[in-house]
Every structure is written in structure tokens, then in C-alpha cells.
Scaffold this motif. Structure first.
Motif, PDB file in Angstrom:
ATOM      1  N   LYS A  23       0.880  -1.180   0.000  1.00  0.00           N
ATOM      2  CA  LYS A  23       0.000   0.000   0.000  1.00  0.00           C
ATOM      3  C   LYS A  23       0.905   1.213   0.000  1.00  0.00           C
ATOM      4  O   LYS A  23       1.753   1.381   0.866  1.00  0.00           O
ATOM      5  N   SER A  24       0.726   2.054  -1.018  1.00  0.00           N
ATOM      6  CA  SER A  24       1.503   3.279  -1.150  1.00  0.00           C
ATOM      7  C   SER A  24       0.502   4.420  -1.274  1.00  0.00           C
ATOM      8  O   SER A  24      -0.256   4.466  -2.245  1.00  0.00           O
ATOM      9  N   GLY A  25       0.462   5.302  -0.283  1.00  0.00           N
ATOM     10  CA  GLY A  25      -0.581   6.327  -0.253  1.00  0.00           C
ATOM     11  C   GLY A  25      -1.922   5.652  -0.073  1.00  0.00           C
ATOM     12  O   GLY A  25      -2.090   4.827   0.824  1.00  0.00           O
ATOM     13  N   ASP A  26      -2.869   5.967  -0.946  1.00  0.00           N
ATOM     14  CA  ASP A  26      -4.192   5.329  -0.885  1.00  0.00           C
ATOM     15  C   ASP A  26      -4.305   4.124  -1.803  1.00  0.00           C
ATOM     16  O   ASP A  26      -5.345   3.483  -1.852  1.00  0.00           O
ATOM     17  N   ASP A  27      -3.244   3.842  -2.557  1.00  0.00           N
ATOM     18  CA  ASP A  27      -3.285   2.771  -3.557  1.00  0.00           C
ATOM     19  C   ASP A  27      -2.739   1.462  -3.023  1.00  0.00           C
ATOM     20  O   ASP A  27      -1.687   1.427  -2.391  1.00  0.00           O
TER      21      ASP A  27
END
Length: 159
Positions: A23-27
Motif C-alpha cells: 500500500k503506497s498512499g491510498d493505492d
């Protein structure tokens, strides 16, 4: 030797199939990988190989953590989806373990922080320090050999 010969030769090594997620940021992003191995017992380390051109490469670098889900033989659809072989967008019902997205019903889910990263040719070897692990007690692994999925045959006799 050309690239196809090398690829075909490497395909003669039977492997399990995993999906690496982060998970990177909201993605949430995932990719199918069979380039996975254990590295060390103390500390507990694993390794995944990620191509420099793969979206996952920068996602792991940004997040500093990743999970590896070892797929069961009933999860070929997950392997195909995260390998980009299914073009239609699916809403994947990720399971969350300690803020790590993992593939539900996998044989094993391994949650890691990035311990180290080593560029190697056109890939980076991401070494993950295992933070937690969840093991399912039943099921058979999804395996890959010669460019095809296959099933594990447990009927080989030991001499």
C-alpha cells in the motif's frame, strides 16, 4: 545464448506462485512473482525480485513495506490477474493484517518491512524483514513449471 533460451532454461525450475502486495498512499498494488525465497533465520528475512520497469518497484520503495501471499492451487485466478493476464479491472477483496494488504485464503501471508534493496541487472532484490506471518493449515500450493501452472504430486517414493 539469447533471452528466450535463458527464459526457457529458468522455466525448468519448478516454483511456487506468490502475489506481492503493498500500500503506497491510498493505492494498493499487487504483482505475481515466482522469484521469491527465504534468506535468513536470524533475522528472519525473505527476498523478492522486482523488475525495474514494474509499477511495484517504486511502490515498494515508497511504502517501505510489502507482503507476500503464497497462493494455493485454487487461486490461479489471482495469479493471472496480478500477472496482468486479465485485462478487466476487478475489485479484489484484500484481507488486512497489521495494515498490510494480503490475498485472502492464501496458504501463507508474510508481512515485511524493507530491510535492504540490491539492484541486480534489470531487477531489484528487495530483502524483507518478516514482521508477522499467517499460515493456513490446509491446501496445496499453486506451482509453475515450463511456463504452465501445475499441481504438486506428493506420491513420489523416497528411496
Amino acid at each position: 545464448m539469447d533471452g528466450r533460451t535463458f527464459r526457457n532454461a529458468m522455466g525448468k525450475f519448478a516454483t511456487g506462485v506468490t502475489v506481492v502486495t503493498t500500500k503506497s498512499g491510498d493505492d494498493v498494488h499487487g504483482m505475481t512473482a515466482n522469484a521469491f525465497m527465504s534468506v535468513s533465520m536470524d533475522p528472519q528475512l525473505i527476498c523478492v525480485s522486482v523488475g525495474h520497469n514494474a509499477t511495484m518497484h517504486n511502490k515498494i520503495k515508497e511504502s517501505g513495506k510489502f507482503a507476500v501471499s503464497i497462493l494455493s492451487d485454487a487461486q490461479q485466478d489471482m495469479s493471472n490477474y496480478f500477472a496482468g493476464q486479465v485485462k478487466e479491472k476487478k475489485d479484489i477483496p484484500f484481507e488486512w493484517i497489521h495494515e498490510y494488504p494480503v490475498i485472502s485464503d492464501s496458504l501463507v501471508n508474510i508481512m515485511c518491512t524493507v530491510y535492504d534493496a540490491h539492484p541486480a541487472g534489470d531487477h531489484t532484490l528487495y530483502i524483507g524483514e518478516v514482521q508477522d506471518i499467517a499460515v493456513k493449515d490446509e491446501g496445496e500450493p499453486l506451482t509453475f513449471f515450463g511456463g504452465q501452472y501445475c499441481r504438486l504430486n506428493r506420491e513420489i517414493e523416497v528411496e
